[in-house]
Design an enzyme around this catalytic site. Sequence first.
Site: not given
Ligand code: THU
Length: 143
Positions: A44, A55, A57
């Site tokens: 992320n 994010c 993914e």
């Molecule tokens: N986050 C992800 O990278 N993937 C997800 O599917 C859920 C949330 C990250 C976004 C943000 O930087 C942190 O997790 C908290 O929400």
Amino acid sequence: MSKTAQRLVQAAIEAAKTAYAPYSNFHVGAALLLENGQIVTGSNFENASYGMTLCAETVAIAKANSDGQLRAIREIAVAGGLAGHVGTGAEPITPCGRCRQIIKEVADLTEADIPVHCAHATGYETFTLFELLPHGFGPASLK
Ligand code: THU
């Protein structure tokens, strides 16, 4: 537990170490298995303008696409947790709604359901994209 999935989950946990998450302190790693056995990872990437956060993914899938490998994605692993505790939660961390939609693009393009291995303290739980996003809108909906 499949060896490939375990390897993929480990790669996701490792990828979370590159997270840029100074605002949430929640680190996420994603690992994509390509048809040739290669793994593409992402983490992320937050922003001072919080809503612009990318994010893990999404980063990993965009990376695979820019390597010309979007259609080669077969499986995905995700691991998340507060810094220093990635993959250690009792419950699996599953992709957010936006990421489910991004993964849906891959599932439709490849006409295959995509297993998503979600890490937790004692291993991982596998959900398919169709389980995570039933009746979703995707490229096939536009036909
Ligand atoms: N986050 C992800 O990278 N993937 C997800 O599917 C859920 C949330 C990250 C976004 C943000 O930087 C942190 O997790 C908290 O929400």
